[in-house]
Design a protein around this motif. Structure first.
Motif, PDB file in Angstrom:
ATOM      1  N   GLY A  83      43.948  64.541  51.512  1.00  0.00           N
ATOM      2  CA  GLY A  83      42.577  65.206  51.493  1.00  0.00           C
ATOM      3  C   GLY A  83      41.889  64.456  50.391  1.00  0.00           C
ATOM      4  N   THR A  84      42.735  63.803  49.632  1.00  0.00           N
ATOM      5  CA  THR A  84      42.114  62.971  48.415  1.00  0.00           C
ATOM      6  C   THR A  84      41.457  61.719  49.019  1.00  0.00           C
ATOM      7  N   THR A  85      40.429  61.306  48.472  1.00  0.00           N
ATOM      8  CA  THR A  85      39.931  59.917  48.661  1.00  0.00           C
ATOM      9  C   THR A  85      40.117  58.896  47.625  1.00  0.00           C
ATOM     10  N   GLN A  86      40.083  57.605  48.129  1.00  0.00           N
ATOM     11  CA  GLN A  86      40.338  56.519  47.238  1.00  0.00           C
ATOM     12  C   GLN A  86      39.482  55.345  47.788  1.00  0.00           C
ATOM     13  N   PRO A  87      38.829  54.187  47.269  1.00  0.00           N
ATOM     14  CA  PRO A  87      38.546  53.032  47.887  1.00  0.00           C
ATOM     15  C   PRO A  87      39.385  52.309  48.628  1.00  0.00           C
ATOM     16  N   PHE A  88      38.639  51.712  49.718  1.00  0.00           N
ATOM     17  CA  PHE A  88      39.560  50.891  50.577  1.00  0.00           C
ATOM     18  C   PHE A  88      40.007  49.673  49.890  1.00  0.00           C
ATOM     19  N   ASP A  89      41.530  49.414  50.019  1.00  0.00           N
ATOM     20  CA  ASP A  89      41.956  48.366  49.105  1.00  0.00           C
ATOM     21  C   ASP A  89      42.579  47.118  49.834  1.00  0.00           C
ATOM     22  N   ARG A  90      42.140  46.291  50.264  1.00  0.00           N
ATOM     23  CA  ARG A  90      42.637  45.141  51.187  1.00  0.00           C
ATOM     24  C   ARG A  90      44.066  44.907  50.458  1.00  0.00           C
ATOM     25  N   ASN A  91      44.183  44.510  49.284  1.00  0.00           N
ATOM     26  CA  ASN A  91      45.635  43.998  48.798  1.00  0.00           C
ATOM     27  C   ASN A  91      46.587  45.220  49.238  1.00  0.00           C
ATOM     28  N   LYS A  92      46.149  46.565  49.196  1.00  0.00           N
ATOM     29  CA  LYS A  92      47.453  47.432  49.477  1.00  0.00           C
ATOM     30  C   LYS A  92      47.744  47.181  51.047  1.00  0.00           C
ATOM     31  N   LEU A  93      46.677  46.941  51.740  1.00  0.00           N
ATOM     32  CA  LEU A  93      47.017  46.908  53.108  1.00  0.00           C
ATOM     33  C   LEU A  93      47.715  45.695  53.452  1.00  0.00           C
ATOM     34  N   LEU A  94      47.349  44.585  52.721  1.00  0.00           N
ATOM     35  CA  LEU A  94      47.986  43.376  52.757  1.00  0.00           C
ATOM     36  C   LEU A  94      49.601  43.334  52.486  1.00  0.00           C
ATOM     37  N   VAL A  95      49.814  44.265  51.561  1.00  0.00           N
ATOM     38  CA  VAL A  95      51.200  44.367  51.047  1.00  0.00           C
ATOM     39  C   VAL A  95      51.896  45.112  52.222  1.00  0.00           C
ATOM     40  N   GLY A  96      51.628  46.060  52.656  1.00  0.00           N
ATOM     41  CA  GLY A  96      52.105  46.811  53.825  1.00  0.00           C
ATOM     42  C   GLY A  96      52.309  45.814  55.023  1.00  0.00           C
ATOM     43  N   LEU A  97      51.284  45.180  55.329  1.00  0.00           N
ATOM     44  CA  LEU A  97      51.467  44.207  56.610  1.00  0.00           C
ATOM     45  C   LEU A  97      52.447  43.139  56.107  1.00  0.00           C
ATOM     46  N   MET A  98      52.603  42.396  54.893  1.00  0.00           N
ATOM     47  CA  MET A  98      53.613  41.824  54.465  1.00  0.00           C
ATOM     48  C   MET A  98      55.038  42.067  54.573  1.00  0.00           C
ATOM     49  N   ARG A  99      55.324  43.263  54.243  1.00  0.00           N
ATOM     50  CA  ARG A  99      56.599  44.140  54.330  1.00  0.00           C
ATOM     51  C   ARG A  99      56.784  44.062  56.146  1.00  0.00           C
ATOM     52  N   ALA A 100      55.837  44.339  56.636  1.00  0.00           N
ATOM     53  CA  ALA A 100      56.102  44.604  57.940  1.00  0.00           C
ATOM     54  C   ALA A 100      56.586  43.387  58.788  1.00  0.00           C
ATOM     55  N   THR A 101      55.887  42.191  58.305  1.00  0.00           N
ATOM     56  CA  THR A 101      55.980  40.884  58.760  1.00  0.00           C
ATOM     57  C   THR A 101      57.067  39.962  58.085  1.00  0.00           C
ATOM     58  N   SER A 102      57.774  40.597  57.272  1.00  0.00           N
ATOM     59  CA  SER A 102      58.693  39.826  56.414  1.00  0.00           C
ATOM     60  C   SER A 102      59.904  39.090  57.670  1.00  0.00           C
ATOM     61  N   LYS A 103      60.142  38.018  57.085  1.00  0.00           N
ATOM     62  CA  LYS A 103      61.051  37.024  57.865  1.00  0.00           C
ATOM     63  C   LYS A 103      60.549  36.700  59.340  1.00  0.00           C
ATOM     64  N   ARG A 104      59.148  37.196  59.625  1.00  0.00           N
ATOM     65  CA  ARG A 104      58.755  36.726  60.967  1.00  0.00           C
ATOM     66  C   ARG A 104      57.898  35.723  60.722  1.00  0.00           C
ATOM     67  N   ASP A 105      57.451  34.785  61.863  1.00  0.00           N
ATOM     68  CA  ASP A 105      56.724  33.709  61.737  1.00  0.00           C
ATOM     69  C   ASP A 105      55.218  33.985  61.968  1.00  0.00           C
ATOM     70  N   ILE A 106      54.920  34.616  60.736  1.00  0.00           N
ATOM     71  CA  ILE A 106      53.293  35.033  60.669  1.00  0.00           C
ATOM     72  C   ILE A 106      52.981  34.679  59.539  1.00  0.00           C
ATOM     73  N   ASP A 107      51.753  33.775  59.382  1.00  0.00           N
ATOM     74  CA  ASP A 107      51.292  33.320  58.205  1.00  0.00           C
ATOM     75  C   ASP A 107      50.444  34.175  57.670  1.00  0.00           C
ATOM     76  N   LEU A 108      50.119  33.950  56.301  1.00  0.00           N
ATOM     77  CA  LEU A 108      49.311  34.877  55.493  1.00  0.00           C
ATOM     78  C   LEU A 108      47.791  34.685  56.024  1.00  0.00           C
TER      79      LEU A 108
END
Length: 147
Positions: A55-80
């Protein structure tokens, strides 16, 4: 704008271009002290509020989303740039809405929809964290949906 190389604050804009997809302006700058050229991005400060599951709110953070995506794509052939493009697409969609608040659940669904098209392994990695699978059966059920 300070020069990232020498720290001087006397820079000039060499070129400006709008980035329609991200609602930003890309500027090429040059330091008048050392001649170093660098790029800056100017974005609108119209914050998107993310409503968390508690229920709490916080501003949208692109970097936080990017970190999660980088973890999910670790060792995959997906560029930044592909990941940044995915985030740009989500942010563009969110900014196109009249509401300024969105649930974290909805953002997660937006990410999964795009990851499924980009890379199925990254999709299942992200889904396993985002959906918080309780056991192997839930994991297998999600894998079956991908087939």
């Amino acid at each position: 704008m300070r020069c990232p190389k020498c720290g001087g604050d006397d820079t000039r804009v060499v070129d400006s271009r709008t980035q329609e997809a991200t609602n930003a302006i890309k500027r090429r700058r040059e330091c008048r002290s050392c001649g170093y050229r660098f790029t800056t991005f100017e974005r609108c400060e119209d914050p998107i509020e993310v409503i968390k599951s508690d229920g709490t709110t916080q501003p949208f953070d692109r970097n936080k989303l990017l970190v999660g995506l980088m973890r999910a794509t670790s060792k995959r052939d997906i560029d930044l740039s592909s990941l940044n493009g995915l985030i740009d697409d989500i942010e563009y969609e969110l900014r196109g809405r009249t509401l300024t608040a969105v649930s974290s659940h909805e953002i997660g669904d937006m990410v999964l929809k795009r990851l499924q098209k980009l890379d199925k392994v990254a999709y299942i990695r992200f889904a396993s964290v985002y959906r918080d699978f309780k056991d192997v059966d839930e994991f297998i059920e999600e894998l079956d949906k991908l087939r």
